[in-house]
Design an enzyme around this catalytic site. Structure first.
Site, PDB file in Angstrom:
ATOM      1  N   ARG A 120      69.380 -12.671 -94.848  1.00  0.00           N
ATOM      2  CA  ARG A 120      68.395 -13.143 -93.850  1.00  0.00           C
ATOM      3  C   ARG A 120      67.499 -14.158 -94.499  1.00  0.00           C
ATOM      4  O   ARG A 120      66.367 -13.864 -94.832  1.00  0.00           O
ATOM      5  CB  ARG A 120      67.582 -11.981 -93.365  1.00  0.00           C
ATOM      6  CG  ARG A 120      68.492 -11.055 -92.789  1.00  0.00           C
ATOM      7  CD  ARG A 120      68.011  -9.980 -92.036  1.00  0.00           C
ATOM      8  NE  ARG A 120      69.128  -9.860 -91.130  1.00  0.00           N
ATOM      9  CZ  ARG A 120      69.105  -9.269 -90.006  1.00  0.00           C
ATOM     10  NH1 ARG A 120      68.019  -8.761 -89.580  1.00  0.00           N
ATOM     11  NH2 ARG A 120      70.169  -9.208 -89.289  1.00  0.00           N
ATOM     12  N   GLN A 125      70.503 -18.973 -91.253  1.00  0.00           N
ATOM     13  CA  GLN A 125      70.256 -18.594 -89.852  1.00  0.00           C
ATOM     14  C   GLN A 125      71.363 -19.041 -88.909  1.00  0.00           C
ATOM     15  O   GLN A 125      71.782 -18.283 -88.039  1.00  0.00           O
ATOM     16  CB  GLN A 125      68.924 -19.176 -89.378  1.00  0.00           C
ATOM     17  CG  GLN A 125      67.840 -18.130 -89.347  1.00  0.00           C
ATOM     18  CD  GLN A 125      66.458 -18.692 -89.109  1.00  0.00           C
ATOM     19  OE1 GLN A 125      66.267 -19.906 -89.039  1.00  0.00           O
ATOM     20  NE2 GLN A 125      65.500 -17.821 -88.990  1.00  0.00           N
ATOM     21  N   ASP A 128      74.522 -16.760 -88.887  1.00  0.00           N
ATOM     22  CA  ASP A 128      74.294 -15.320 -88.812  1.00  0.00           C
ATOM     23  C   ASP A 128      74.893 -14.710 -87.540  1.00  0.00           C
ATOM     24  O   ASP A 128      74.319 -14.788 -86.459  1.00  0.00           O
ATOM     25  CB  ASP A 128      72.777 -15.073 -88.874  1.00  0.00           C
ATOM     26  CG  ASP A 128      72.441 -13.601 -88.997  1.00  0.00           C
ATOM     27  OD1 ASP A 128      73.344 -12.771 -88.784  1.00  0.00           O
ATOM     28  OD2 ASP A 128      71.290 -13.285 -89.303  1.00  0.00           O
ATOM     29  N   SER A 131      72.719 -11.981 -85.691  1.00  0.00           N
ATOM     30  CA  SER A 131      71.671 -12.508 -84.812  1.00  0.00           C
ATOM     31  C   SER A 131      72.266 -13.034 -83.523  1.00  0.00           C
ATOM     32  O   SER A 131      71.763 -12.741 -82.440  1.00  0.00           O
ATOM     33  CB  SER A 131      70.916 -13.657 -85.484  1.00  0.00           C
ATOM     34  OG  SER A 131      70.160 -13.181 -86.537  1.00  0.00           O
ATOM     35  N   TYR A 228      64.251  -6.701 -92.967  1.00  0.00           N
ATOM     36  CA  TYR A 228      64.694  -5.431 -92.411  1.00  0.00           C
ATOM     37  C   TYR A 228      63.627  -4.350 -92.548  1.00  0.00           C
ATOM     38  O   TYR A 228      62.854  -4.348 -93.496  1.00  0.00           O
ATOM     39  CB  TYR A 228      65.924  -4.912 -93.169  1.00  0.00           C
ATOM     40  CG  TYR A 228      67.196  -5.648 -92.860  1.00  0.00           C
ATOM     41  CD1 TYR A 228      67.838  -5.492 -91.643  1.00  0.00           C
ATOM     42  CD2 TYR A 228      67.776  -6.474 -93.808  1.00  0.00           C
ATOM     43  CE1 TYR A 228      69.006  -6.146 -91.376  1.00  0.00           C
ATOM     44  CE2 TYR A 228      68.961  -7.140 -93.555  1.00  0.00           C
ATOM     45  CZ  TYR A 228      69.572  -6.972 -92.332  1.00  0.00           C
ATOM     46  OH  TYR A 228      70.741  -7.613 -92.065  1.00  0.00           O
TER      47      TYR A 228
HETATM   48  P1  NAD Z   1      67.641  -4.709 -86.978  1.00  0.00           P
HETATM   49  O1  NAD Z   1      68.789  -4.839 -86.052  1.00  0.00           O
HETATM   50  O2  NAD Z   1      67.880  -4.402 -88.409  1.00  0.00           O
HETATM   51  O3  NAD Z   1      66.631  -3.593 -86.383  1.00  0.00           O
HETATM   52  C1  NAD Z   1      66.112  -3.721 -85.079  1.00  0.00           C
HETATM   53  C2  NAD Z   1      64.608  -3.501 -85.103  1.00  0.00           C
HETATM   54  O4  NAD Z   1      64.320  -2.102 -85.207  1.00  0.00           O
HETATM   55  C3  NAD Z   1      63.847  -4.171 -86.248  1.00  0.00           C
HETATM   56  O5  NAD Z   1      62.840  -4.991 -85.728  1.00  0.00           O
HETATM   57  C4  NAD Z   1      63.276  -3.000 -87.034  1.00  0.00           C
HETATM   58  O6  NAD Z   1      62.027  -3.307 -87.636  1.00  0.00           O
HETATM   59  C5  NAD Z   1      63.128  -1.961 -85.938  1.00  0.00           C
HETATM   60  N1  NAD Z   1      62.960  -0.579 -86.385  1.00  0.00           N
HETATM   61  C6  NAD Z   1      63.535   0.074 -87.442  1.00  0.00           C
HETATM   62  N2  NAD Z   1      63.113   1.344 -87.496  1.00  0.00           N
HETATM   63  C7  NAD Z   1      62.249   1.535 -86.465  1.00  0.00           C
HETATM   64  C8  NAD Z   1      61.489   2.633 -85.989  1.00  0.00           C
HETATM   65  N3  NAD Z   1      61.504   3.818 -86.603  1.00  0.00           N
HETATM   66  N4  NAD Z   1      60.705   2.454 -84.891  1.00  0.00           N
HETATM   67  C9  NAD Z   1      60.655   1.259 -84.251  1.00  0.00           C
HETATM   68  N5  NAD Z   1      61.358   0.172 -84.663  1.00  0.00           N
HETATM   69  C10 NAD Z   1      62.136   0.296 -85.747  1.00  0.00           C
HETATM   70  O7  NAD Z   1      66.710  -6.001 -86.881  1.00  0.00           O
HETATM   71  P2  NAD Z   1      67.158  -7.507 -86.625  1.00  0.00           P
HETATM   72  O8  NAD Z   1      67.305  -7.772 -85.187  1.00  0.00           O
HETATM   73  O9  NAD Z   1      68.332  -7.784 -87.442  1.00  0.00           O
HETATM   74  O10 NAD Z   1      65.889  -8.339 -87.127  1.00  0.00           O
HETATM   75  C11 NAD Z   1      65.033  -7.926 -88.177  1.00  0.00           C
HETATM   76  C12 NAD Z   1      64.196  -9.143 -88.645  1.00  0.00           C
HETATM   77  O11 NAD Z   1      64.998 -10.057 -89.392  1.00  0.00           O
HETATM   78  C13 NAD Z   1      63.586  -9.962 -87.515  1.00  0.00           C
HETATM   79  O12 NAD Z   1      62.289 -10.333 -87.894  1.00  0.00           O
HETATM   80  C14 NAD Z   1      64.463 -11.166 -87.426  1.00  0.00           C
HETATM   81  O13 NAD Z   1      63.818 -12.294 -86.885  1.00  0.00           O
HETATM   82  C15 NAD Z   1      64.815 -11.356 -88.889  1.00  0.00           C
HETATM   83  N6  NAD Z   1      66.072 -12.113 -89.050  1.00  0.00           N
HETATM   84  C16 NAD Z   1      66.066 -13.206 -89.877  1.00  0.00           C
HETATM   85  C17 NAD Z   1      67.243 -13.922 -90.052  1.00  0.00           C
HETATM   86  C18 NAD Z   1      67.268 -15.142 -90.947  1.00  0.00           C
HETATM   87  O14 NAD Z   1      66.219 -15.565 -91.384  1.00  0.00           O
HETATM   88  N7  NAD Z   1      68.434 -15.705 -91.263  1.00  0.00           N
HETATM   89  C19 NAD Z   1      68.414 -13.521 -89.430  1.00  0.00           C
HETATM   90  C20 NAD Z   1      68.385 -12.380 -88.621  1.00  0.00           C
HETATM   91  C21 NAD Z   1      67.195 -11.681 -88.440  1.00  0.00           C
END
Ligand code: NAD
Length: 374
Positions: A120, A125, A128, A131, A228
């Site tokens: 990430r 991005q 990915d 995403s 994460y």
């Molecule tokens: P994910 O699929 O790993 O998890 C989904 C969400 O569940 C996350 O926001 C996590 O914080 C939340 N979560 C975990 N445990 C929880 C709990 N007990 N109660 C409530 N919520 C809980 O997450 P994701 O969609 O992959 O995204 C995570 C972060 O990574 C985001 O900020 C996203 O923008 C970022 N991201 C960055 C890149 C990049 O820079 N290349 C790519 C993908 C995602």
């Protein structure tokens, strides 16, 4: 340089290339061979691929001499018979659950790259797949919830009286959760959302939804490690359960998306909490495959508990095959373009590159990824 695009196994509707990306590979000087019928479920015909410059053929024909093999889900190793030694296989290979398959790729001399392990980081991005597919899943979760809900989402003031807006609560505000919030708002629901990462509070507000956060007990500061979430403390979990109990009884729709990499999904809604919800409420659990955020959720099924419908959503992106294929294919094309050596006319994957070392699973007949060897 020859690219092979495989037809997927039954159940997978997506395809790993679209005519637009075929043209991009041709512009790099590569030839593209697509297995016959590969795009049909995503409404792309063989003629569409041919018009973009690809050839179409049988599995052995497309594999013959291919340097790069694209697949959405990892193909059975036996179906790659005839692929040349050192060919690169690119796709969503599910390495933790299909280790035996990864071992078979290694033994067959296939160099496997699992795009779902993309780090990430900003540079990655556009490559990915998690995403791009999660974004569609977040949208579809709300659409499916609306279809299963026996009432309307938006407020309607009519001559026959007022229809009150549905209350939608999103738990887990990553990529899928953000899109679920946006979709719920577009459909006219009153949306609230929660996460353990403090950075999401502002994101929730910026989409016009209400943040519901545990106060006074530390969750996860900022974005969390590598973007994460990790496990939260017992004290936080208790405070979160109390917060959810107070909020959930008033909700019509709940979308849960919470995941912790490499761990079972955190349990966010207990059976006792379900019992407080209004009959006719709908929950879509996007973490169903990782064990579910909701007690009693069954992956791939809709169950009814205490009058609440719980949809155990699995691979929702597959239900939007045209868009999901387009985004997945562009992720692959962006990966290839980022590592394309123009002079040599081939992919160059330096071992010390952060992206390469994260996604590469096998090399020279061996499993080399630290997440599998360590
Ligand atoms: P994910 O699929 O790993 O998890 C989904 C969400 O569940 C996350 O926001 C996590 O914080 C939340 N979560 C975990 N445990 C929880 C709990 N007990 N109660 C409530 N919520 C809980 O997450 P994701 O969609 O992959 O995204 C995570 C972060 O990574 C985001 O900020 C996203 O923008 C970022 N991201 C960055 C890149 C990049 O820079 N290349 C790519 C993908 C995602």
């Amino acid at each position: 340089m020859k690219v092979a695009v495989l037809a997927e196994a039954a159940g997978e509707t997506r395809v790993s290339a679209i005519p637009e990306t075929v043209k991009k590979f041709a512009a790099l000087g590569a030839s593209v061979a697509v297995e016959r019928g590969a795009g049909l479920a995503a409404t792309i015909s063989d003629a569409d691929f041919e018009a973009a410059g690809a050839t179409t053929g049988t599995r052995p024909e497309v594999l013959d001499g291919a340097d790069l093999i694209f697949s959405v889900t990892g193909p059975e190793p036996a179906s790659l018979a005839g692929a040349k030694e050192g060919a690169l296989l690119v796709g969503a290979l599910d390495p933790l659950r299909r280790r035996d398959v990864i071992e078979a790729y290694a033994s067959a001399g296939i160099e496997a790259l699992a795009l779902e392990w993309m780090p990430r980081i900003t540079r990655a991005q556009s490559m990915d797949i998690l995403s791009s597919q999660s974004n569609l899943s977040g949208y579809k979760a709300v659409v499916d919830a609306a279809a299963a809900f026996g009432r309307a989402f938006p407020m309607m003031m009519t001559a026959a009286g007022t229809v009150h807006p549905a209350k939608l609560f999103v738990m887990g505000v990553g990529v899928a959760g953000l899109q679920a919030i946006a979709t719920g708002r577009r459909l006219g629901a009153q949306v609230s959302a929660t996460d353990v990462r403090s950075a999401t509070r502002e994101q929730i507000q910026s989409l016009g939804a209400k943040p519901i956060f545990v106060e006074g007990v530390q969750g996860i500061e900022g974005e969390g490690q590598g973007g994460y979430a990790g496990e939260t403390s017992a004290e936080y979990q208790k405070a979160q359960a109390e917060l959810v109990s107070g909020h959930i009884a008033k909700q019509d729709i709940v979308i849960t998306t919470a995941l912790i990499p490499g761990r079972p999904a955190p349990r966010l809604i207990s059976d006792a909490q379900l019992a407080t919800m209004k009959p006719g409420s709908v929950i879509v659990d996007l973490a169903a495959e990782a064990g579910g955020n909701v007690e009693g959720c069954v992956a791939g099924e809709t169950v009814q508990l205490h009058g609440v419908k719980i949809i155990g959503a699995v691979q929702l992106a597959r239900t939007l095959p045209a868009d999901a294929s387009a985004l997945f294919s562009r992720n692959i094309a962006n990966f290839v373009a980022a590592f394309w050596d123009k002079d040599a006319g081939r992919l160059a994957l330096p071992d010390d590159d952060e992206i390469v070392s994260a996604v590469r699973l096998t090399k020279n007949g061996k499993i080399v990824n630290a997440r599998l060897t360590g």
